[in-house]
Design an enzyme around this catalytic site. Structure first.
Site, short mmCIF file in Angstrom:
data_model
loop_
_atom_site.label_atom_id
_atom_site.label_comp_id
_atom_site.label_asym_id
_atom_site.label_seq_id
_atom_site.Cartn_x
_atom_site.Cartn_y
_atom_site.Cartn_z
N SER A 10 0.87 -1.16 0.00
CA SER A 10 0.00 0.00 0.00
C SER A 10 0.91 1.22 0.00
CB SER A 10 -0.90 -0.01 1.24
OG SER A 10 -0.10 0.13 2.41
N MET A 11 0.31 2.39 0.04
CA MET A 11 1.11 3.61 0.12
C MET A 11 1.80 3.68 1.48
SD MET A 11 -1.34 6.27 -1.90
CE MET A 11 -0.08 7.53 -2.00
N LYS A 15 8.48 2.15 -0.39
CA LYS A 15 8.90 1.60 -1.68
C LYS A 15 10.01 2.43 -2.31
CE LYS A 15 4.69 1.75 -3.10
NZ LYS A 15 4.13 2.15 -1.81
N GLU A 87 6.83 3.61 -9.16
CA GLU A 87 5.45 3.83 -9.61
C GLU A 87 5.08 2.82 -10.70
OE1 GLU A 87 3.69 5.73 -7.84
OE2 GLU A 87 5.13 7.11 -6.94
N CYS A 144 -1.41 0.10 9.37
CA CYS A 144 -2.69 0.80 9.57
C CYS A 144 -2.65 1.49 10.94
CB CYS A 144 -3.83 -0.21 9.52
SG CYS A 144 -5.49 0.46 9.74
N CYS A 181 -5.65 -1.21 6.85
CA CYS A 181 -5.89 -2.65 6.75
C CYS A 181 -7.23 -2.84 6.03
CB CYS A 181 -5.92 -3.29 8.15
SG CYS A 181 -7.32 -2.78 9.18
N HIS A 184 -10.46 -1.77 8.15
CA HIS A 184 -10.74 -0.34 8.28
C HIS A 184 -11.03 0.31 6.92
CE1 HIS A 184 -9.02 -0.85 12.37
NE2 HIS A 184 -10.15 -0.20 12.60
#
Length: 191
Positions: A10-11, A15, A87, A144, A181, A184
Site C-alpha cells: 500500500s502507500m 517503496k 510507480e 494501519c 488494513c 478499516h
C-alpha cells in the site's frame, strides 16, 4: 540469471526508499543503474523522492515509451547492471513484458516498485501484469492506524472523508490517501 522483481505494498510502506537503497548498493559496488518513474506522477519533477528525504534523478516513462528500446540502447552504449522502476503500477501491460524481456534476453535484473490496488481495491494494470509474470514478488509492509498490516489505499477528500467514486488514478500523497488494513478500509467505505 537476471530476474524481474515486483516489490509491492500500500502507500507509505517505503517503496521509494527501498528502491533508492538498492540503487545505492549497486552504485557503491561500481555498477551502473538506470532509474525510471512514471511521467504521470508530476510531483517527482524527474526525481524519485522518498518521504524520508532521499532522492535521485530518473528517466520518465509514459504509456507510449518503449522501455525495451530505450534501455537496450543505453545498455549497448555502456552496460547497465540493474534497472529500477518506481510507480510501477502505471506501467502498461506491454511495458511489463518489455521489462521481462530485458531480464530474460539482455540479462539485466529489473526491480519494479509500486502499489498493488487503487482506492477501490482494484488492481492497477501494471501491477496486475507484474503479479502475473514477475519472477519474484516481495510485499513491503505498511501499518494501519490500528497496528495491523495496511494493504489498502483509501482516497480521502479535503475534509478527510472517504471517496468512493472517481478516476482510477489521482496523484497525491498523505493529503489524498490513507494506508489501511482491509477491515478499516471496508468500514470507511461502508461496505
Amino acid at each position: 540469471m537476471a530476474k524481474l522483481y515486483f516489490y509491492f505494498s500500500s502507500m507509505n510502506a517505503g517503496k521509494s526508499t527501498t528502491l533508492l537503497q538498492a540503487d545505492f548498493n549497486y552504485r557503491e559496488r561500481g555498477m551502473r543503474t538506470m532509474l525510471w518513474s512514471a511521467a504521470l506522477d508530476t510531483r517527482g519533477d524527474g526525481m524519485i523522492r522518498s518521504r524520508i528525504g532521499l532522492e535521485a534523478p530518473a528517466h520518465l516513462y509514459a504509456p507510449e515509451t518503449d522501455l525495451w528500446t530505450a534501455i537496450g540502447a543505453a545498455h549497448r552504449a555502456e552496460p547497465i547492471h540493474c534497472v529500477l522502476v518506481d510507480e510501477a503500477q502505471f506501467l502498461t501491460d506491454a511495458q511489463v513484458w518489455q521489462l521481462a524481456r530485458l531480464a530474460d534476453e539482455a540479462g539485466i535484473p529489473v526491480l519494479c516498485y509500486g502499489i498493488r490496488t487503487d482506492f477501490q481495491g482494484a488492481l492497477f494494470p501494471g501491477s496486475a501484469a507484474l503479479l502475473g509474470i514477475a519472477d519474484a514478488l516481495v510485499e513491503l509492509k505498511a501499518v494501519c492506524h490500528c497496528g495491523r498490516k495496511a494493504t489498502m489505499n483509501l482516497r480521502v477528500d479535503a475534509a478527510g472523508a472517504a471517496v468512493q467514486q472517481g478516476e482510477q488514478t489521482e496523484i497525491g500523497g498523505n493529503d489524498r490517501y490513507l494506508a489501511l488494513c482491509r477491515r478499516h478500509f471496508t468500514e470507511a467505505l461502508g461496505r
